[in-house]
Design an enzyme around this catalytic site. Sequence first.
Site, short mmCIF file in Angstrom:
data_model
loop_
_atom_site.label_atom_id
_atom_site.label_comp_id
_atom_site.label_asym_id
_atom_site.label_seq_id
_atom_site.Cartn_x
_atom_site.Cartn_y
_atom_site.Cartn_z
N SER A 28 0.82 -1.28 0.01
CA SER A 28 0.04 0.04 0.08
C SER A 28 0.90 1.17 -0.02
CB SER A 28 -1.00 -0.12 1.16
OG SER A 28 -2.07 0.97 0.91
N ASP B 60 -10.35 -4.31 -4.81
CA ASP B 60 -9.38 -3.21 -4.20
C ASP B 60 -9.46 -1.84 -5.09
OD1 ASP B 60 -7.27 -1.34 -3.22
OD2 ASP B 60 -5.73 -2.74 -3.56
N HIS C 7 -7.77 -4.98 -0.79
CA HIS C 7 -6.64 -4.39 -0.67
C HIS C 7 -6.21 -4.79 1.04
CE1 HIS C 7 -4.17 -0.98 -0.55
NE2 HIS C 7 -4.42 -0.80 0.66
#
Length: 311
Positions: free
Chosen positions: A158, A252, A282
């Site tokens: 991320s 995601d 995610h």
Amino acid sequence: MRADEMDPQAAAAVERQSRIPIPHNRYALKLFRGLMQGVSRLRNRNLPDVGATADATIPGPDGDLDARLSLPEGDGPFPTVVFFHGGGFVFGTVETHEWLCRHLANDSGCGVLSVEYRLAPEHPFPAAVEDAYAAVEWASEHTDALSGTGCVAVAGDSAGGNLAAVVSLMTAKQDGPDIAYQTLLYPGVGVDPDQRSVAENEGIVLSRADIEWFGDCYYGNDIHRRNPYADPTNAADVSGVPPATVVTAGFDPLRDGGKRCADQLAADGVDTRHVNYDDMVHGFLTMREVDTARDGIRDVAGDLGNALYDG
């Protein structure tokens, strides 16, 4: 790139996470960070065994950075993977990602140095980038302290995937430390609010408001958002950066940004493997109750091990 249905284990994990929404103000953020630390300590009472672990401090541009080294079984030396945690640039620590990093060390046969960096909104861009670059410089120069071979890669998930990609670009363009490989796990790069993945998946782990708030905290203004060292998909040319594995997830909101990054790398001649888990969400590689998390970690660890031992 999106399955007809979300993996049931991932769906259950998403439901559990939704009970504690991400705060969008500084006061609540401090409470949220403390809560995450407490939860991480509870969950980390049952971690996978590794050969050795050691806490360390790394000199950063504005003070020491906390770090934790996980080494696989064996005598070493080992290649070193410098890992940057996710959390939207506003939360996350070595504890929140220790389960992932320990498995990554065991499965790759590499030492994994998980590094904390200054967080927004207290420390907006470019603070995290400066810290990440300093950590890679330090790792490259202190091989003995890491039981290292001198071969260094970067990885992150991320926001940490953003930092891994940015540091890879910086080192390539500024003749910095040699990075052998980059592993970008659902990276926070190339995100556009008009992308199909944002429209399809808004509210699954990340809401549109979450994404906007993270961006406001970290970038602050559009000038910074357009900086290639804030988001490498802004770069006109990324040739010369290290080979990459890019992981995305079908459910995601950041999926299409990660694909954009992988396509850009490949178009500029970088050896790139893009893997999309079409029924995942995610952050799935940190979801311990999701079987695919272990499969995914083993997969990216294989790329790291092959690149760092055979490269």
